[in-house]
Write an enzyme that holds these catalytic residues in place. Structure first.
Site, PDB file in Angstrom:
ATOM      1  N   ASP A 124     -10.806   8.197  -2.323  1.00 45.01           N
ATOM      2  CA  ASP A 124     -11.785   7.192  -1.910  1.00 45.01           C
ATOM      3  C   ASP A 124     -11.299   6.354  -0.722  1.00 45.01           C
ATOM      4  O   ASP A 124     -12.060   6.054   0.205  1.00 45.01           O
ATOM      5  CB  ASP A 124     -12.198   6.299  -3.079  1.00 45.01           C
ATOM      6  CG  ASP A 124     -11.016   5.624  -3.765  1.00 45.01           C
ATOM      7  OD1 ASP A 124      -9.879   5.720  -3.269  1.00 45.01           O
ATOM      8  OD2 ASP A 124     -11.223   5.010  -4.840  1.00 45.01           O
TER       9      ASP A 124
ATOM     10  N   ASN B 202     -17.011   4.042  -2.703  1.00 49.17           N
ATOM     11  CA  ASN B 202     -17.201   3.508  -4.056  1.00 49.17           C
ATOM     12  C   ASN B 202     -17.941   4.498  -4.954  1.00 49.17           C
ATOM     13  O   ASN B 202     -17.719   4.518  -6.169  1.00 49.17           O
ATOM     14  CB  ASN B 202     -17.971   2.189  -4.001  1.00 49.17           C
ATOM     15  CG  ASN B 202     -17.157   1.070  -3.385  1.00 49.17           C
ATOM     16  OD1 ASN B 202     -15.925   1.112  -3.391  1.00 49.17           O
ATOM     17  ND2 ASN B 202     -17.827   0.079  -2.829  1.00 49.17           N
TER      18      ASN B 202
ATOM     19  N   ASP C 150      -9.763   9.083  -7.195  1.00 51.60           N
ATOM     20  CA  ASP C 150      -9.209   7.742  -7.038  1.00 51.60           C
ATOM     21  C   ASP C 150      -8.344   7.632  -5.781  1.00 51.60           C
ATOM     22  O   ASP C 150      -8.250   6.566  -5.174  1.00 51.60           O
ATOM     23  CB  ASP C 150      -8.385   7.385  -8.276  1.00 51.60           C
ATOM     24  CG  ASP C 150      -7.926   5.946  -8.278  1.00 51.60           C
ATOM     25  OD1 ASP C 150      -8.725   5.079  -7.905  1.00 51.60           O
ATOM     26  OD2 ASP C 150      -6.779   5.688  -8.651  1.00 51.60           O
TER      27      ASP C 150
ATOM     28  N   ARG D 116     -11.481   5.196   5.322  1.00 53.53           N
ATOM     29  CA  ARG D 116     -10.946   5.207   6.691  1.00 53.53           C
ATOM     30  C   ARG D 116     -11.630   6.279   7.537  1.00 53.53           C
ATOM     31  O   ARG D 116     -11.872   6.083   8.727  1.00 53.53           O
ATOM     32  CB  ARG D 116      -9.432   5.436   6.646  1.00 53.53           C
ATOM     33  CG  ARG D 116      -8.664   4.268   6.063  1.00 53.53           C
ATOM     34  CD  ARG D 116      -7.165   4.456   6.233  1.00 53.53           C
ATOM     35  NE  ARG D 116      -6.665   5.561   5.439  1.00 53.53           N
ATOM     36  CZ  ARG D 116      -6.289   5.460   4.173  1.00 53.53           C
ATOM     37  NH1 ARG D 116      -6.407   4.297   3.549  1.00 53.53           N
ATOM     38  NH2 ARG D 116      -5.816   6.492   3.522  1.00 53.53           N
TER      39      ARG D 116
ATOM     40  N   ASP E 162     -10.122   1.222 -12.194  1.00 55.42           N
ATOM     41  CA  ASP E 162      -8.800   1.552 -12.725  1.00 55.42           C
ATOM     42  C   ASP E 162      -8.483   0.729 -13.973  1.00 55.42           C
ATOM     43  O   ASP E 162      -7.880   1.228 -14.929  1.00 55.42           O
ATOM     44  CB  ASP E 162      -7.724   1.318 -11.667  1.00 55.42           C
ATOM     45  CG  ASP E 162      -7.787   2.337 -10.547  1.00 55.42           C
ATOM     46  OD1 ASP E 162      -8.361   3.412 -10.761  1.00 55.42           O
ATOM     47  OD2 ASP E 162      -7.257   2.050  -9.454  1.00 55.42           O
TER      48      ASP E 162
ATOM     49  N   ASP F 292     -12.431  -0.348  -6.744  1.00 51.96           N
ATOM     50  CA  ASP F 292     -11.452   0.656  -7.153  1.00 51.96           C
ATOM     51  C   ASP F 292     -10.544   0.133  -8.252  1.00 51.96           C
ATOM     52  O   ASP F 292     -10.336   0.787  -9.284  1.00 51.96           O
ATOM     53  CB  ASP F 292     -10.640   1.081  -5.926  1.00 51.96           C
ATOM     54  CG  ASP F 292      -9.806   2.321  -6.195  1.00 51.96           C
ATOM     55  OD1 ASP F 292      -8.940   2.279  -7.085  1.00 51.96           O
ATOM     56  OD2 ASP F 292     -10.009   3.337  -5.507  1.00 51.96           O
ATOM     57  N   HIS F 293      -9.981  -1.043  -8.029  1.00 55.38           N
ATOM     58  CA  HIS F 293      -9.090  -1.617  -9.030  1.00 55.38           C
ATOM     59  C   HIS F 293      -9.840  -1.932 -10.323  1.00 55.38           C
ATOM     60  O   HIS F 293      -9.286  -1.817 -11.421  1.00 55.38           O
ATOM     61  CB  HIS F 293      -8.437  -2.890  -8.495  1.00 55.38           C
ATOM     62  CG  HIS F 293      -7.292  -2.635  -7.575  1.00 55.38           C
ATOM     63  ND1 HIS F 293      -7.393  -1.845  -6.462  1.00 55.38           N
ATOM     64  CD2 HIS F 293      -6.010  -3.077  -7.595  1.00 55.38           C
ATOM     65  CE1 HIS F 293      -6.234  -1.809  -5.837  1.00 55.38           C
ATOM     66  NE2 HIS F 293      -5.367  -2.544  -6.509  1.00 55.38           N
TER      67      HIS F 293
END
Length: 408
Positions: free
Chosen positions: A109, A59, A106, A114, A131, A127-128
């Site tokens: 991340d 993040n 973007d 992972r 965006d 994230d969204h």
């Protein structure tokens, strides 16, 4: 402090404990059909993620990426507040580099999540959410790179970015899958935007404002003779967005509803929320006494863009927590009132500017309160931090077996 908090909704009003329990069912699914991603960018992102230290939270990478675009907007306000220019060549290169870095961060991340074993539903929401805000931020930067100025060309760019993002979010809510087609906004369109910034840096933004017959000699005669190249590019992009993206989103939702034996027609009223947003913005701007005339468009777009960010972030939250589709957000009130007051001719330039400033403060404060409270509740429930990684075994998580997921 308690008296101040009483003016804001409680955390349970934003997301209930029962809704948080549904986070246990979370599973991120995405499909990216882009050939650019498959054959080029995927390898670049896999290399780029190795440049980040393992202690850096995904993040934090997302937020750092957004900061590049915010810096670009600051440069616009400082160097080219009329969004037209021309500005110095380095400014347009800064725009392109900022967009490219945002895109890189973007996409990295998720790989960092992972890589560090820190994937979580909060990552998708964060994230969204960034965006969603970037739809307007990047739109302002790109309009400046094209030299669109304080005009309806700039407004059209914002409508395109927000509309495409809303339809993608609505689609993901119903299908459970983030679908990116063979030509999509986060890849091909963003690549074009970066190259366009560089082109403006080399030849100047005036290259986008030549007569359409000169800019598009093969098909220029199909457009009105008074149009510029920029007008034609926007028209073509709108057509491509409607038929190549929005209708495909509708088809995918229809297919998901048919498979789940739900009514597709019952989902269509959910689109009214975006149309209410767009109509409110259009009516206010069309009847404004000062926003376009006195160069307050950036303030208006930041206000509207923050409201839009809340609209789609609530949809993402509902998707993650399996809550009903949200149909309303309080940040729409200033936009709707501004549209009504301007349409009725109740504004003077001074009162309209005062109302816009108050609306901007209200929308931003309400958004920040919602975001901070929801993030805090997610962190408490999941036992994680937002911008740091809690100590855990140093393991390498396997890559997903489906096509490389991306976040839009």
């Amino acid at each position: 402090m308690e008296s101040i908090r009483s003016y804001f909704p409680s955390g349970d009003e934003y997301v209930t404990e029962d809704a948080l329990k549904n986070l246990r069912n979370y599973k991120y699914r995405a499909v990216d059909k882009s050939f650019l991603t498959k054959y080029l960018y995927r390898h670049y992102w896999e290399w780029a993620v190795t440049l980040f230290p393992r202690w850096m939270a995904p993040n934090l990478i997302t937020l750092t990426g957004l900061s590049f675009e915010i810096i670009d907007v600051a440069l616009v306000l400082l160097m080219m507040p009329d969004l037209e220019g021309p500005g110095p060549a380095w400014l347009y290169f800064a725009f392109g580099i900022g967009m490219w870095l945002y895109s890189t961060f973007d996409n990295v991340d998720g790989k960092q999540a992972r890589r560090t074993g820190s994937s979580s539903p909060l990552g998708e929401l964060f994230d969204h959410g960034c965006d969603a805000l970037n739809c307007t931020i990047a739109g302002i930067v790109e309009a400046s790179a094209f030299g669109c100025g304080i005009s309806w060309q700039t407004v059209t760019i914002i409508f395109m970015t927000t509309a495409s993002f809303f339809f993608s979010t609505w689609e993901e809510y119903h299908t459970g899958v983030l679908y990116l087609g063979y030509i999509n906004g986060p890849t091909e369109i963003l690549t074009f935007a970066v190259l366009a910034c560089f082109a403006s840096g080399i030849w100047g933004p005036q290259i986008w404002h030549v007569p359409v017959t000169q800019g598009l000699p093969l098909i220029g005669r199909l457009f009105p003779a008074t149009w510029e190249l920029m007008d034609a590019l926007l028209a073509l992009t709108v057509v491509a967005m409607v038929f190549g993206h929005c209708l495909i989103c509708c088809w995918n939702v229809y297919a998901a509803c048919k498979e789940q034996k739900r009514s597709f027609w019952a989902t269509l009223p959910q689109l009214a929320q975006y149309f209410a947003f767009a109509v409110s913005c259009y009516v206010w701007l069309r009847n404004s006494t000062t926003i376009l005339a006195d160069n307050h468009l950036v303030l208006f777009l930041i206000t509207a863009g923050t409201a839009f960010g809340r609209i789609v972030s609530k949809i993402i939250l509902a998707h993650l927590t399996e809550m009903p589709f949200p149909s309303y957000t309080v940040q729409m009130i200033p936009l709707a009132l501004g549209a009504v007051f301007s349409w009725l001719g109740l504004f003077t330039p001074r009162t309209e500017l005062a109302f816009l400033v108050i609306s901007s403060v209200f929308v931003v404060v309400a958004y920040l309160h919602w975001a901070l409270v929801v993030i805090e509740r997610f962190c408490e429930f999941l036992g994680i931090n937002c911008l740091s990684i809690r100590p855990q075994p140093d393991i390498e998580r396997p890559e997903p077996t489906h096509e490389e997921p991306r976040v839009y």
